[in-house]
Design a protein around this motif. Structure first.
Motif, PDB file in Angstrom:
ATOM      1  N   PRO A 166     -30.891 -19.828  -7.229  1.00 25.46           N
ATOM      2  CA  PRO A 166     -30.791 -21.149  -8.187  1.00 25.46           C
ATOM      3  C   PRO A 166     -29.063 -20.214  -8.490  1.00 25.46           C
ATOM      4  O   PRO A 166     -27.856 -20.568  -8.949  1.00 25.46           O
ATOM      5  N   PHE A 167     -29.250 -19.020  -8.289  1.00 19.57           N
ATOM      6  CA  PHE A 167     -28.675 -17.249  -8.015  1.00 19.57           C
ATOM      7  C   PHE A 167     -27.262 -17.393  -7.652  1.00 19.57           C
ATOM      8  O   PHE A 167     -26.379 -16.793  -7.607  1.00 19.57           O
ATOM      9  N   GLY A 168     -27.636 -18.143  -6.577  1.00 23.29           N
ATOM     10  CA  GLY A 168     -26.815 -17.669  -5.145  1.00 23.29           C
ATOM     11  C   GLY A 168     -25.601 -18.148  -5.243  1.00 23.29           C
ATOM     12  O   GLY A 168     -24.426 -17.164  -4.509  1.00 23.29           O
ATOM     13  N   ASN A 169     -24.709 -18.774  -6.497  1.00 19.61           N
ATOM     14  CA  ASN A 169     -23.404 -19.207  -6.252  1.00 19.61           C
ATOM     15  C   ASN A 169     -22.999 -17.459  -7.831  1.00 19.61           C
ATOM     16  O   ASN A 169     -21.538 -17.619  -7.603  1.00 19.61           O
ATOM     17  N   HIS A 170     -23.451 -17.096  -8.107  1.00 18.43           N
ATOM     18  CA  HIS A 170     -23.025 -16.090  -8.524  1.00 18.43           C
ATOM     19  C   HIS A 170     -22.475 -15.196  -8.379  1.00 18.43           C
ATOM     20  O   HIS A 170     -22.567 -14.797  -7.338  1.00 18.43           O
ATOM     21  N   PRO A 171     -21.239 -15.040  -8.987  1.00 21.44           N
ATOM     22  CA  PRO A 171     -19.903 -13.845  -8.363  1.00 21.44           C
ATOM     23  C   PRO A 171     -21.222 -12.914  -8.164  1.00 21.44           C
ATOM     24  O   PRO A 171     -20.559 -11.976  -7.071  1.00 21.44           O
ATOM     25  N   VAL A 172     -21.617 -11.568  -9.086  1.00 19.83           N
ATOM     26  CA  VAL A 172     -21.847 -10.905  -8.709  1.00 19.83           C
ATOM     27  C   VAL A 172     -22.758 -11.159  -7.271  1.00 19.83           C
ATOM     28  O   VAL A 172     -23.319 -10.429  -6.322  1.00 19.83           O
ATOM     29  N   PHE A 173     -24.021 -12.249  -6.952  1.00 22.45           N
ATOM     30  CA  PHE A 173     -24.595 -12.321  -5.877  1.00 22.45           C
ATOM     31  C   PHE A 173     -23.771 -12.242  -4.900  1.00 22.45           C
ATOM     32  O   PHE A 173     -23.968 -12.004  -3.712  1.00 22.45           O
TER      33      PHE A 173
END
Length: 544
Positions: A345-352
């Motif tokens: 779910p957090f895969g599109n976060h810039p840090v990830f």
């Protein structure tokens, strides 16, 4: 034995819920690095195959070896012979099902080479295991691409030929099968034939698409290529209102006017019932500083997932950019359209994306390789992954039904021609109905409705979702309007309903004429799920 069945019911339920709630963490800590290592090993193996064991000039010798093995099968006692299939492991295919190859006689078909590029005839001849990633790397630097290029790099040319494929160029040329010039096939008696649309094997030519390896072993094929430029000029057109974006897609695809000026590429992503972004792409050069400033390498690991990038235009308004051609063709590969969001779910976060985006996506082969029967049962009942061919006349109705049954967005729309080749040249697809035909043309405009992701009730962990009820309702709609389910995904059809959806008259004749009876599984046997989807779907139905 499903290992989850050994647990007490209460513990089993809590463990499953923990895995669901922490799926992203499990995938990041285990699946992504393991998938990377797995894919590196697989890539080295393929390199070894191509570099040391394979060469285009040895193609004929490799085919003769396959013929000899089929001949050896024919020498077995007829009463004890098992149907043949390729020895390629299930986990290497992109199908969501696991055909029971252990019940068949397996024949190695290790054919990985690009054989010949003919720029005069505008065709490329390839062996069936050449992937989309391979062929795009080969063709694009030479100024060409396949007329129909799937967005997933691991898809094989042969798999698409005997299955089905369509893409955002299909409103111009139709399904992948329309771009196949010839098939070389080893039949059940060991003979080798070349099937084209105008030779003595044209009945086989029209039945091979959608046959999924049940008519023979494909050993080579010729595919149409088109000349290209190095960039696609992409216009993003946000549209509010369901009627507005559906009407616009019918207009842009040429569904209303066969003489309309068509874009090179056309698709739409529907983000909710009344909001969509239409994408219109045309081949272009980047020959000015102004154009160079608009270049976007959308497949780089640190970039937003493509569909998330597309979604921003709902608020930013209409805009354009220039995408390198290979980036465009594989734009959905990194997030597997939008399936990866349900995994991470957090895969599109810039840090990830910055630190771990280079590991994405988890390889489909690895995900299948590590799928146990218990995981298979749980995942198919808690997600939807379907591509559906439907006539453009029911576009609004299908989106409404998808929302009612699955309650998941985005959904994908790819317009595609379905040709009327006449009653004597028909394979498994029927001719479009008269009200589905484009005026004055020999085709109807259909589309791929792509529904991928986690159904709303499962995602929200409340409400009721039963995959059996939802999928059977969708399949009933597909049959009613004259559409077709892609057969790489789970189907819930009875054999009688399957025979209603597909026209198997010519296919059954071809099985008898080309020595497939007894030599290869029947189509329904080959594509139906290996598990009891009705029983498992009802068992895992969510009601909370």
């Amino acid at each position: 034995m499903n290992p989850f069945d050994l647990l007490p019911p209460g513990l089993k339920k809590r463990l499953i819920r923990w895995l669901e709630d922490n799926r992203g963490l499990v995938i990041v800590l285990f699946c992504l690095p393991a998938s990377f290592i797995f894919d590196t090993g697989l890539s080295l193996y393929k390199w070894f195959q191509r570099t040391l064991l394979s060469a285009p000039e040895r193609h004929d010798a490799r085919v003769r070896q396959i013929q000899r093995r089929v001949g050896d099968w024919n020498k077995q006692d007829a009463a004890s012979r098992r149907p043949m299939c390729t020895s390629r492991p299930n986990w290497l295919s992109l199908s969501t099902t696991f055909f029971k190859k252990s019940e068949c006689h397996r024949i190695p078909v290790d054919l990985y080479d690009i054989l010949h590029l003919d720029t005069e005839r505008m065709v490329v001849r390839v062996e069936p295991m050449v992937t989309v990633g391979d062929i795009t790397r080969y063709l694009i630097p030479r100024g060409y691409t396949l007329a129909v290029t799937l967005e997933i790099s691991d898809a094989t040319c042969g798999g698409l030929a005997l299955g089905v494929g369509m893409t955002t160029y299909s409103h111009r040329v139709g399904l992948y099968q329309e771009t196949i010039v010839s098939y070389d096939v080893v039949l059940g008696d060991g003979s080798l034939v070349r099937a084209t649309a105008d030779n003595e094997h044209k009945d086989l030519y029209y039945c091979l698409p959608w046959s999924h390896g049940t008519l023979g072993f494909l050993v080579a094929l010729e595919l149409q290529i088109i000349p290209v430029k190095q960039f696609v000029h992409m216009r993003y057109i946000p549209v509010r209102g369901q009627k507005q974006y559906c009407d616009r897609m019918r207009e842009l695809s040429g569904a209303l006017d066969k003489d309309a000026k068509l874009p090179d590429y056309l698709e739409a992503t529907v983000f909710d019932r009344d909001s969509a972004v239409i994408m219109v792409g045309n081949f272009a050069k980047v020959d000015t500083p102004e154009k160079a400033a608009k270049v976007n390498h959308v497949t780089r690991w640190y970039k937003p997932w493509f569909y998330k990038h597309v979604e921003t235009f709902l608020t930013k308004g209409e805009s354009d950019e220039y995408i390198p051609l290979r980036d465009y063709l594989l734009r959905h590969n990194r997030a597997i359209f939008w399936v990866l969001e349900s995994m991470i779910p957090f895969g599109n976060h810039p840090v990830f994306r910055l630190f771990l985006g280079w590991l994405c996506p988890p390889k489909p082969a690895f995900l299948k390789f590590t799928t146990t029967p218990g995981i298979r049962a749980m995942t198919f009942s808690k997600q939807v992954f379907q591509d559906i061919v439907l006539p453009m006349t029911v576009l609004e109705e299908s989106i409404d039904l998808s929302e009612k049954l699955f309650d998941t967005y985005p959904v994908l729309i790819y317009p595609c021609r379905i040709y009327d080749h006449g009653p004597s040249n028909r394979g498994q697809l029927r001719s479009p109905k008269s009200d589905q035909m484009c005026p004055g043309a020999n085709y109807g405009m259909f589309y791929d409705l792509g529904v991928y992701g986690t159904p709303g009730p499962v995602r929200r962990k409340r409400g009721y979702y039963n995959p059996v009820e939802s999928m059977r309702a969708m399949e009933a709609f597909i049959r009613k309007v004259g559409g077709y389910s892609f057969l790489y995904a789970d189907i819930f059809l009875t054999e009688e309903e399957f025979n209603e959806m597909f026209d198997l008259e010519a296919y059954n004749r071809a099985r008898k004429m080309y020595h497939a009876e007894g030599a290869f599984p029947r189509l329904y046997e080959k594509v139906r799920p290996e598990v009891d989807v009705v029983k498992i779907g009802n068992e895992y139905a969510q009601a909370e």
